[in-house]
Design a protein around this motif. Structure first.
Motif, PDB file in Angstrom:
ATOM      1  N   LEU A 172      -4.490 -17.729  -6.208  1.00  0.00           N
ATOM      2  CA  LEU A 172      -3.911 -16.847  -7.237  1.00  0.00           C
ATOM      3  C   LEU A 172      -2.424 -17.133  -7.373  1.00  0.00           C
ATOM      4  O   LEU A 172      -1.748 -17.421  -6.371  1.00  0.00           O
ATOM      5  N   SER A 173      -1.911 -17.024  -8.585  1.00  0.00           N
ATOM      6  CA  SER A 173      -0.487 -17.311  -8.807  1.00  0.00           C
ATOM      7  C   SER A 173       0.387 -16.257  -8.137  1.00  0.00           C
ATOM      8  O   SER A 173      -0.060 -15.128  -7.850  1.00  0.00           O
ATOM      9  N   HIS A 174       1.641 -16.626  -7.937  1.00  0.00           N
ATOM     10  CA  HIS A 174       2.623 -15.691  -7.380  1.00  0.00           C
ATOM     11  C   HIS A 174       2.717 -14.447  -8.262  1.00  0.00           C
ATOM     12  O   HIS A 174       2.732 -13.312  -7.770  1.00  0.00           O
ATOM     13  N   ASP A 175       2.751 -14.656  -9.576  1.00  0.00           N
ATOM     14  CA  ASP A 175       2.897 -13.516 -10.497  1.00  0.00           C
ATOM     15  C   ASP A 175       1.691 -12.580 -10.418  1.00  0.00           C
ATOM     16  O   ASP A 175       1.846 -11.354 -10.438  1.00  0.00           O
ATOM     17  N   ALA A 176       0.509 -13.154 -10.339  1.00  0.00           N
ATOM     18  CA  ALA A 176      -0.712 -12.336 -10.273  1.00  0.00           C
ATOM     19  C   ALA A 176      -0.711 -11.517  -8.985  1.00  0.00           C
ATOM     20  O   ALA A 176      -1.028 -10.320  -8.978  1.00  0.00           O
ATOM     21  N   ARG A 177      -0.301 -12.140  -7.878  1.00  0.00           N
ATOM     22  CA  ARG A 177      -0.308 -11.430  -6.595  1.00  0.00           C
ATOM     23  C   ARG A 177       0.774 -10.360  -6.549  1.00  0.00           C
ATOM     24  O   ARG A 177       0.559  -9.260  -6.045  1.00  0.00           O
ATOM     25  N   MET A 178       1.932 -10.669  -7.129  1.00  0.00           N
ATOM     26  CA  MET A 178       3.014  -9.664  -7.197  1.00  0.00           C
ATOM     27  C   MET A 178       2.565  -8.454  -8.018  1.00  0.00           C
ATOM     28  O   MET A 178       2.774  -7.307  -7.632  1.00  0.00           O
ATOM     29  N   TYR A 179       1.951  -8.747  -9.160  1.00  0.00           N
ATOM     30  CA  TYR A 179       1.538  -7.669 -10.054  1.00  0.00           C
ATOM     31  C   TYR A 179       0.465  -6.804  -9.378  1.00  0.00           C
ATOM     32  O   TYR A 179       0.566  -5.570  -9.371  1.00  0.00           O
ATOM     33  N   SER A 180      -0.541  -7.448  -8.802  1.00  0.00           N
ATOM     34  CA  SER A 180      -1.621  -6.694  -8.162  1.00  0.00           C
ATOM     35  C   SER A 180      -1.083  -5.854  -7.004  1.00  0.00           C
ATOM     36  O   SER A 180      -1.484  -4.698  -6.827  1.00  0.00           O
ATOM     37  N   CYS A 181      -0.182  -6.424  -6.216  1.00  0.00           N
ATOM     38  CA  CYS A 181       0.365  -5.677  -5.062  1.00  0.00           C
ATOM     39  C   CYS A 181       1.117  -4.434  -5.525  1.00  0.00           C
ATOM     40  O   CYS A 181       1.014  -3.369  -4.903  1.00  0.00           O
ATOM     41  N   GLU A 182       1.852  -4.568  -6.623  1.00  0.00           N
ATOM     42  CA  GLU A 182       2.596  -3.418  -7.124  1.00  0.00           C
ATOM     43  C   GLU A 182       1.637  -2.313  -7.582  1.00  0.00           C
ATOM     44  O   GLU A 182       1.809  -1.139  -7.218  1.00  0.00           O
ATOM     45  N   ARG A 183       0.610  -2.696  -8.330  1.00  0.00           N
ATOM     46  CA  ARG A 183      -0.350  -1.695  -8.821  1.00  0.00           C
ATOM     47  C   ARG A 183      -1.169  -1.108  -7.663  1.00  0.00           C
ATOM     48  O   ARG A 183      -1.445   0.086  -7.626  1.00  0.00           O
ATOM     49  N   LEU A 184      -1.540  -1.965  -6.707  1.00  0.00           N
ATOM     50  CA  LEU A 184      -2.315  -1.483  -5.565  1.00  0.00           C
ATOM     51  C   LEU A 184      -1.486  -0.549  -4.692  1.00  0.00           C
ATOM     52  O   LEU A 184      -1.995   0.445  -4.165  1.00  0.00           O
ATOM     53  N   ASN A 185      -0.202  -0.841  -4.539  1.00  0.00           N
ATOM     54  CA  ASN A 185       0.642   0.032  -3.715  1.00  0.00           C
ATOM     55  C   ASN A 185       0.814   1.404  -4.371  1.00  0.00           C
ATOM     56  O   ASN A 185       0.878   2.423  -3.671  1.00  0.00           O
ATOM     57  N   GLN A 186       0.885   1.432  -5.684  1.00  0.00           N
ATOM     58  CA  GLN A 186       0.949   2.732  -6.369  1.00  0.00           C
ATOM     59  C   GLN A 186      -0.347   3.511  -6.127  1.00  0.00           C
ATOM     60  O   GLN A 186      -0.327   4.706  -5.810  1.00  0.00           O
ATOM     61  N   CYS A 187      -1.467   2.807  -6.259  1.00  0.00           N
ATOM     62  CA  CYS A 187      -2.779   3.429  -6.028  1.00  0.00           C
ATOM     63  C   CYS A 187      -2.898   3.887  -4.569  1.00  0.00           C
ATOM     64  O   CYS A 187      -3.429   4.968  -4.283  1.00  0.00           O
ATOM     65  N   LEU A 188      -2.368   3.071  -3.671  1.00  0.00           N
ATOM     66  CA  LEU A 188      -2.398   3.397  -2.239  1.00  0.00           C
ATOM     67  C   LEU A 188      -1.583   4.658  -1.950  1.00  0.00           C
ATOM     68  O   LEU A 188      -2.027   5.548  -1.213  1.00  0.00           O
ATOM     69  N   ALA A 189      -0.403   4.741  -2.542  1.00  0.00           N
ATOM     70  CA  ALA A 189       0.453   5.917  -2.330  1.00  0.00           C
ATOM     71  C   ALA A 189      -0.229   7.170  -2.885  1.00  0.00           C
ATOM     72  O   ALA A 189      -0.298   8.208  -2.205  1.00  0.00           O
ATOM     73  N   ASP A 190      -0.746   7.070  -4.097  1.00  0.00           N
ATOM     74  CA  ASP A 190      -1.385   8.239  -4.708  1.00  0.00           C
ATOM     75  C   ASP A 190      -2.653   8.632  -3.944  1.00  0.00           C
ATOM     76  O   ASP A 190      -2.953   9.816  -3.800  1.00  0.00           O
ATOM     77  N   SER A 191      -3.375   7.647  -3.434  1.00  0.00           N
ATOM     78  CA  SER A 191      -4.589   7.940  -2.673  1.00  0.00           C
ATOM     79  C   SER A 191      -4.243   8.573  -1.319  1.00  0.00           C
ATOM     80  O   SER A 191      -4.996   9.412  -0.808  1.00  0.00           O
ATOM     81  N   GLN A 192      -3.117   8.180  -0.738  1.00  0.00           N
ATOM     82  CA  GLN A 192      -2.699   8.818   0.518  1.00  0.00           C
ATOM     83  C   GLN A 192      -2.338  10.280   0.289  1.00  0.00           C
ATOM     84  O   GLN A 192      -2.629  11.144   1.123  1.00  0.00           O
ATOM     85  N   ILE A 193      -1.723  10.550  -0.854  1.00  0.00           N
ATOM     86  CA  ILE A 193      -1.412  11.940  -1.189  1.00  0.00           C
ATOM     87  C   ILE A 193      -2.707  12.714  -1.458  1.00  0.00           C
ATOM     88  O   ILE A 193      -2.862  13.861  -1.017  1.00  0.00           O
ATOM     89  N   LEU A 194      -3.636  12.081  -2.164  1.00  0.00           N
ATOM     90  CA  LEU A 194      -4.920  12.752  -2.430  1.00  0.00           C
ATOM     91  C   LEU A 194      -5.634  13.066  -1.115  1.00  0.00           C
ATOM     92  O   LEU A 194      -6.178  14.164  -0.936  1.00  0.00           O
ATOM     93  N   TYR A 195      -5.623  12.107  -0.197  1.00  0.00           N
ATOM     94  CA  TYR A 195      -6.224  12.346   1.125  1.00  0.00           C
ATOM     95  C   TYR A 195      -5.575  13.571   1.784  1.00  0.00           C
ATOM     96  O   TYR A 195      -6.263  14.455   2.304  1.00  0.00           O
TER      97      TYR A 195
END
Ligand SMILES: [Fe+2]
Length: 195
Positions: free
Chosen positions: A38-61
């Motif tokens: 996967l390209s650097h840009d694709a991995r950067m983008y996915s990590c940013e979106r996943l980290n937001q989802c991770l933070a919100d999911s930790q709050i939901l937990y």
């Protein structure tokens, strides 16, 4: 060649080296190059979106656990158990999302104080809300996560990151939708005995 004194050797051999400090070896918001096709840009983008989802999911937990503890009223037992089941499922999801970030070469958000800085889920009162308000709060958190997950899944797919798309659809969205259904049914004002 100098030889170590017996006392020093013994110390080195068994004494844990405590209170060590070191510099950061990877900053948050960066990705390492890993051979995942996967390209650097694709991995950067996915990590940013996943980290937001991770933070919100930790709050939901955390909201699930808070409401599991503070639950009350005639449906206490049922909701007490249901919210803990959902919390457990969110906890599994959190680990899956975090490990996806690491798989892409990123840095998963972990510290709850960092999580609190970036989450979009509103903070609940420190006290106890009425039961329907607790359930509504959980549903609103679910919906915020689901809306973002649908968008992130589409964008990840466009950037060729099939694994992140699959995780968001198969895990985050499917788990979230099912949990939202189970919660929403508790807000239906239906007669219990007579109609
Ligand atoms: Fe418990």
């Amino acid at each position: 060649m100098p030889t170590k004194s017996p006392a020093k050797s013994a110390t080195r051999g068994s004494q844990p080296m405590l209170h060590q400090k070191g510099m950061q070896i990877q900053e948050f918001g960066t990705v390492r190059q890993l051979p995942v096709g996967l390209s650097h840009d694709a991995r950067m983008y996915s990590c940013e979106r996943l980290n937001q989802c991770l933070a919100d999911s930790q709050i939901l937990y955390s909201l699930y656990k808070k409401h599991h503890w503070l639950m009350r009223g005639p449906t206490f037992y049922q909701l007490h158990l249901l919210l803990d089941k959902h919390a457990g499922e969110q906890l599994e999801l959190i680990d899956t999302i975090a490990e996806r970030v690491q798989t892409l070469g990123g840095v998963a958000i972990g510290d709850p104080r960092h999580v609190a800085e970036i989450t979009v889920i509103p903070r609940p009162p420190d006290g106890v809300e009425e039961v329907p308000a607790m359930i509504s709060r959980l549903l609103e958190a679910h919906e915020a996560i689901l809306i973002a997950a649908h968008d992130a899944a589409k964008r990840a797919d466009e950037m060729g990151d099939d694994g992140t798309n699959d995780l968001l659809v198969s895990d985050v969205i499917r788990t979230g939708e099912l949990q939202a259904w189970f919660l929403a049914e508790h807000l239906v004002d239906t007669p219990l005995v007579e109609s």
